[in-house]
Design an enzyme around this catalytic site. Structure first.
Site, short mmCIF file in Angstrom:
data_model
loop_
_atom_site.label_atom_id
_atom_site.label_comp_id
_atom_site.label_asym_id
_atom_site.label_seq_id
_atom_site.Cartn_x
_atom_site.Cartn_y
_atom_site.Cartn_z
N ARG A 57 21.36 31.06 48.91
CA ARG A 57 20.43 31.61 49.64
C ARG A 57 18.77 31.45 49.66
NH1 ARG A 57 20.17 36.28 48.08
NH2 ARG A 57 21.79 36.14 46.61
N TYR A 96 23.96 26.60 55.10
CA TYR A 96 24.33 27.32 54.00
C TYR A 96 25.00 28.77 54.03
CZ TYR A 96 25.74 29.46 49.62
OH TYR A 96 26.43 30.23 48.63
N GLY A 97 26.26 29.08 53.82
CA GLY A 97 26.76 30.41 53.51
C GLY A 97 25.85 31.70 53.68
N LYS A 144 25.47 38.69 54.89
CA LYS A 144 24.19 39.48 53.95
C LYS A 144 23.29 39.91 55.16
CE LYS A 144 25.87 39.36 50.22
NZ LYS A 144 26.22 38.38 49.19
N HIS A 203 26.05 46.24 48.64
CA HIS A 203 26.65 45.01 47.96
C HIS A 203 27.55 45.27 47.14
CE1 HIS A 203 25.34 41.04 46.06
NE2 HIS A 203 26.37 40.81 46.78
N SER A 207 24.51 39.07 42.63
CA SER A 207 25.29 37.78 43.18
C SER A 207 25.77 37.28 41.99
CB SER A 207 24.26 36.90 44.10
OG SER A 207 23.89 37.78 45.31
N CYS A 216 27.78 37.95 39.67
CA CYS A 216 27.87 38.59 38.27
C CYS A 216 29.20 39.44 38.24
CB CYS A 216 26.52 39.90 38.28
SG CYS A 216 25.12 39.22 37.77
N GLY A 217 30.13 38.71 38.84
CA GLY A 217 31.38 39.29 38.72
C GLY A 217 32.16 40.32 39.73
N LYS A 218 31.91 40.27 40.89
CA LYS A 218 32.38 41.30 41.74
C LYS A 218 33.77 40.75 42.18
CE LYS A 218 28.90 41.23 44.90
NZ LYS A 218 28.24 40.49 43.79
N ASN A 247 35.48 38.67 40.87
CA ASN A 247 36.54 39.01 39.62
C ASN A 247 37.04 40.15 39.25
OD1 ASN A 247 36.94 36.27 37.65
ND2 ASN A 247 34.88 36.13 38.98
N ASP A 286 32.83 42.03 48.08
CA ASP A 286 31.42 41.91 48.12
C ASP A 286 30.57 42.97 48.85
OD1 ASP A 286 29.18 39.87 47.48
OD2 ASP A 286 29.05 39.56 49.61
N SER A 332 28.61 26.43 44.32
CA SER A 332 29.87 25.80 45.17
C SER A 332 30.53 27.27 45.64
CB SER A 332 30.58 24.69 44.64
OG SER A 332 31.05 25.00 43.44
N ARG A 333 31.31 26.88 46.63
CA ARG A 333 32.18 28.30 47.16
C ARG A 333 33.54 27.86 48.04
NH1 ARG A 333 29.39 33.62 46.48
NH2 ARG A 333 27.58 33.12 45.50
N ARG A 367 23.91 41.43 34.47
CA ARG A 367 24.05 40.69 33.18
C ARG A 367 22.82 40.82 32.38
NH1 ARG A 367 26.53 35.22 33.90
NH2 ARG A 367 27.66 35.40 35.92
N ASP A 424 40.49 42.11 30.87
CA ASP A 424 40.24 43.21 29.87
C ASP A 424 39.24 44.21 30.58
OD1 ASP A 424 42.17 42.48 27.85
OD2 ASP A 424 40.64 40.45 27.77
N ASN A 425 38.57 43.97 31.29
CA ASN A 425 37.86 45.01 31.82
C ASN A 425 38.21 46.39 32.33
OD1 ASN A 425 35.36 43.42 31.41
ND2 ASN A 425 35.31 42.47 33.41
#
Ligand code: GTP
Ligand code: SPV
Ligand code: MN
Length: 587
Positions: free
Chosen positions: A69, A197-198, A206, A226, A248, A250-252, A254, A277, A370-371, A402, A498-499
Site C-alpha cells: 500500500r 498491488y493488493g 481497504k 481493521h 498491518s 502485526c498478527g491478525k 495468525n 482482517d 508477499s501475499r 508491535r 500460546d497466545n
C-alpha cells in the site's frame, strides 16, 4: 447482468472515459474463471503452479515499484478538508476527479473492461453492502472473486437501489509518480490508478470495507474496523467471540487461525475463524454488538507462515490460491517464502523474476510483503457462523501492536471509555505492509491510521457514542503485545498458539471468573493466572512482561499528549480526561 439504471449509467460514463475495446460482466462462474485464468497464463500475468500439489493455484509478480500500500498517495477526497482530518491526505474532490479522469482517459484502449459486482458480507445480510469494481486487470478480477462474493445474485440483491459503491481501477503504466488511491466518501466512490498491488486495487478491501465503510458506519450508526474475528469454544461447547485490531502485519491472520496448545486441545478447547482482517459491527436487537467479516477470503502475509506458526493459513493456500511476489520453486513448480521451511529451493526464481538459489543467495526469495489470496472455505477452522446473516456477538475487543518495550503482554481497560482511550493511543512499529521505513514507532489509533475515511476526532467520538448505546452490554476492551524484545532482540513471549493462554484470561475476565491487579493503565493479570502448563517459560519472565513501569509510562503519556494535539477541537473531552487521569495515576 443488471437493469439498475444508476449502475448502467455509471458504466456508460466510465466506458466513455477509459475507452475499452470490450466489456465483460463478471458472474463468478467456474467457466468464466477458467477462461480468465487461461488468458492470464497466456499473457504471462499468471503462472500456473503444480496441479497435483497446488490445484488451481497461480503465481503473480507485481512490478518491483508496486509491492505494498502507498499511504503517501492515498487520499480522502471529502468536500471539506476538515472532514478528512489531520491523519489523512486530502484532495479537493473537484480537482481530484479532474486529475484522475485525466490519467484514466483512454487508459483501457486495447484492453478489456471487467465489471465486477460484489457483496461485502453474505449476500442479502442486513450487515452487507454492495459494490461494483471496474478494472482492466484479470489479476484483480481473480483476486476479487476470492476475496468477495461475486455473482449475478449481487445484482438481484441490489435491485434498483442506488446504495452501492463505485470503484474504478486503471492499471495505466504502473507509474509510481502518477499512482493515486482516492476515496470520495460523500459520493460512495473509489478511484485507483497506476497500481496493480493488493490493498491499492482490490477495492472491496481497504478502500471500501474500511475507508468508505468507516464513514458510512459513522453516518449510519455502526462500525467498520481493521479487526479479525475469532470464536473460542470451551470444553462445554460454548463459543465466545472476540474481535482484535492490530496494525498491518502485526498478527491478525495468525491469531484468527491459531491452534491452541495441546493441553487445551485435549481438554476440548477450539478456535474458529470468522475473519482475519476486517469486521463490520452493529448493535443487534438484543443490545449486544454483532460482527460480520465482510470478506470471503484471506489476503495474508506469506513470509513467516508455516506448518507450525499458522497451520490453518498454510492449509488454506493449498487450492484455488493466488500467490503474489513469492519465490517460484522450479524443481516442482511450487512456491517458497522465507520462513516456510528450512529448505529453500536451489533452482528458483525470486519475487522480482530473476534466477535464485535459496541455499547460497543473500537476497530474499519472497518480498517481505508477499501475499497469498486464499478462499475462506479452504480454512480448516472456518467458523460455522462465517455465512451467518446476523454475524456473531462480540464479548471482547482487543487492541495490540508491535512494541519492543513499554506495553505489557496484556491488560484490561477500566471501562469502555478508558478502552477507547487505549485504542486512540495505540502505537506500533511500522512493517513492510506499507511502503516506507520499517520498525519506526508510530501512533496508529485502533490500527485504523491508514484506513479511517473521516476526521479521526469524529471517529473517537463515534466510538464513545457506540459505547453509550451499548451500555452494560458493551464488549470489554483489552490491549495485548506479543512483541516484547529481550536485550538480545529476541521475542520474549512465544506467541502464536500460546497466545491462547492470554485469550483464556481475557474470556475469564469477561465472565468475572478471575481477579486482576489494578495498575495506572488498567488491570493486568496476576502472573499465576496465565496458565503456563507444558510451556518452557518461567514465571519471573512472565512477571517481567506484565510489569507496568511508571517512568516508561510517564514518557508514554507525554507522547500521547503530543499525539492528541493534532486533533484540536475535535478531540473528545472524555479522552482528555482519560489522559489526565493516567498522568495523575502515574504520579
Ligand atoms: P495484514 O494482513 O497486513 O493486516 O497483517 P496481519 O495483522 O494479519 O499479520 P499476520 O498475522 O500476517 O502476521 C504478520 C507477521 O507477524 C508474520 O511474520 C507473523 O509471523 C508475525 N506474528 C504473528 N503473530 C505473532 C506472534 O504471536 N508472535 C510473534 N513474535 N510474531 C507473530
Ligand atoms: C494490510 O496492509 O493491512 C493488509 C494488506 O491487510 S492490504 O490489502 O494491502 O491492505
Ligand atoms: Mn490488514
Amino acid at each position: 447482468m443488471t437493469t439498475n439504471k444508476t449502475v448502467l449509467a455509471w458504466i456508460d460514463e466510465m466506458k466513455a472515459l477509459v475507452n475499452p475495446d470490450n466489456v465483460v460482466f463478471i458472474d463468478g462462474s467456474d467457466e468464466q474463471i477458467e477462461q480468465l485464468r487461461a488468458e492470464a497464463v497466456a499473457s504471462g500475468e499468471l503462472e500456473k503452479l503444480n496441479e497435483e500439489l497446488l490445484p488451481d493455484c497461480y503465481l503473480h509478480r507485481t512490478k518491483v515499484n508496486d509491492v505494498a500500500r502507498v499511504e503517501g498517495r492515498t487520499f480522502i477526497c471529502a468536500r471539506e478538508k476538515e472532514n478528512a482530518g489531520p491523519t489523512n491526505n486530502w484532495m479537493d474532490p473537484k480537482e481530484a476527479y479532474e486529475m484522475l479522469y485525466g490519467i484514466a482517459k483512454n487508459s483501457y484502449k486495447g484492453r478489456t473492461m471487467y465489471v465486477i459486482p460484489f457483496s461485502m458480507g453474505p449476500i442479502g445480510s442486513p450487515l452487507a453492502k454492495i459494490g461494483v469494481e471496474l478494472t482492466d486487470s484479470i489479476y484483480v478480477v481473480l483476486n476479487m472473486v476470492i476475496m468477495t462474493r461475486v455473482s449475478n445474485e449481487v445484482w438481484t440483491a441490489l435491485g434498483d437501489s442506488n446504495d452501492w459503491v463505485r470503484g474504478l481501477h486503471c492499471r495505466c503504466d504502473i507509474d509510481e509518480e502518477k499512482r493515486y488511491i482516492c476515496q470520495f466518501p460523500e459520493d460512495n466512490t473509489i478511484i485507483s490508478v497506476n497500481s496493480g498491488y493488493g490493498g491499492n486495487v482490490l477495492l472491496g478491501k481497504k478502500c471500501f470495507a474500511l475507508r468508505i465503510a468507516s464513514y458510512q458506519g459513522w453516518k449510519e450508526g455502526w462500525m467498520a474496523e481493521h479487526m479479525l474475528i475469532l470464536g473460542i469454544e470451551n470444553p462445554k461447547g460454548e463459543v465466545k467471540y472476540v474481535a482484535a485490531a492490530f496494525p498491518s502485519a502485526c498478527g491478525k491472520t495468525n491469531l484468527a487461525m491459531m491452534i491452541p496448545p495441546k493441553y487445551l486441545r485435549d481438554k476440548g478447547y477450539k478456535v474458529w475463524t470468522v475473519g482475519d482482517d476486517i469486521a463490520w459491527m452493529r448493535i443487534g436487537e438484543d443490545g449486544r454488538l454483532w460482527a460480520i467479516n465482510p470478506e470471503n477470503g484471506f489476503f495474508g502475509v506469506a513470509p513467516g507462515t508455516n506448518e507450525k506458526s499458522n497451520y490453518n493459513a498454510l492449509a488454506s493456500t493449498k487450492k484455488g490460491t493466488i500467490f503474489t511476489n513469492v519465490a517460484h520453486n522450479l524443481d516442482n513448480n511450487t512456491v517458497w517464502w522465507e520462513g516456510l521451511d528450512k529448505n529453500p529451493p536451489e533452482n528458483a526464481i525470486e519475487w522480482k523474476g530473476n534466477p535464485w538459489n535459496g541455499k547460497t543467495s543473500e537476497e530474499k526469495g519472497a518480498h517481505p510483503n508477499s501475499r497469498f489470496t486464499a478462499p475462506a472455505v479452504n480454512c480448516p477452522c472456518i467458523s460455522s457462523e462465517f455465512e451467518s446473516q446476523s454475524g456473531v456477538p462480540i464479548s471482547a475487543i482487543i487492541f495490540g501492536g508491535r512494541r519492543a518495550k513499554t506495553a505489557p503482554l496484556v491488560y484490561q481497560s477500566k471501562n469502555w471509555e478508558n478502552g477507547v482511550f487505549v485504542g486512540s493511543a495505540m502505537a506500533s512499529e511500522t512493517t513492510a505492509a506499507a511502503s516506507g521505513a520499517v520498525g519506526v514507532v508510530r501512533r496508529d489509533p485502533m490500527a485504523m491510521l491508514p484506513f479511517c475515511g473521516y476526521h479521526m476526532g469524529d471517529y473517537f467520538r463515534h466510538w464513545l457514542e457506540m459505547g453509550k448505546k451499548l451500555g452494560d452490554k458493551a464488549p470489554k476492551i483489552f490491549n495485548v503485545n506479543w512483541f516484547r524484545l529481550d536485550d538480545e532482540g529476541h521475542f520474549i513471549w512465544p506467541g502464536f498458539g500460546d497466545n491462547m493462554r492470554v485469550l483464556n484470561w481475557i474470556i475469564d475476565r469477561c465472565e468475572g471468573k478471575v481477579d486482576a491487579v489494578e495498575t495506572p493503565i488498567g488491570f493486568v493479570p496476576k502472573a499465576e493466572d496465565i496458565d503456563l502448563t507444558d510451556l518452557d517459560f518461567d514465571i519471573e519472565t512472565l512477571k517481567s512482561i506484565l510489569e507496568v513501569d511508571k517512568d516508561t509510562w510517564a514518557k508514554e503519556a507525554a507522547e500521547i499528549e503530543e499525539h492528541y494535539k493534532k486533533f484540536g477541537d475535535k478531540l473528545p473531552e472524555e479522552l482528555v480526561n482519560q489522559l489526565n487521569t493516567l498522568k495523575a495515576n502515574l504520579k
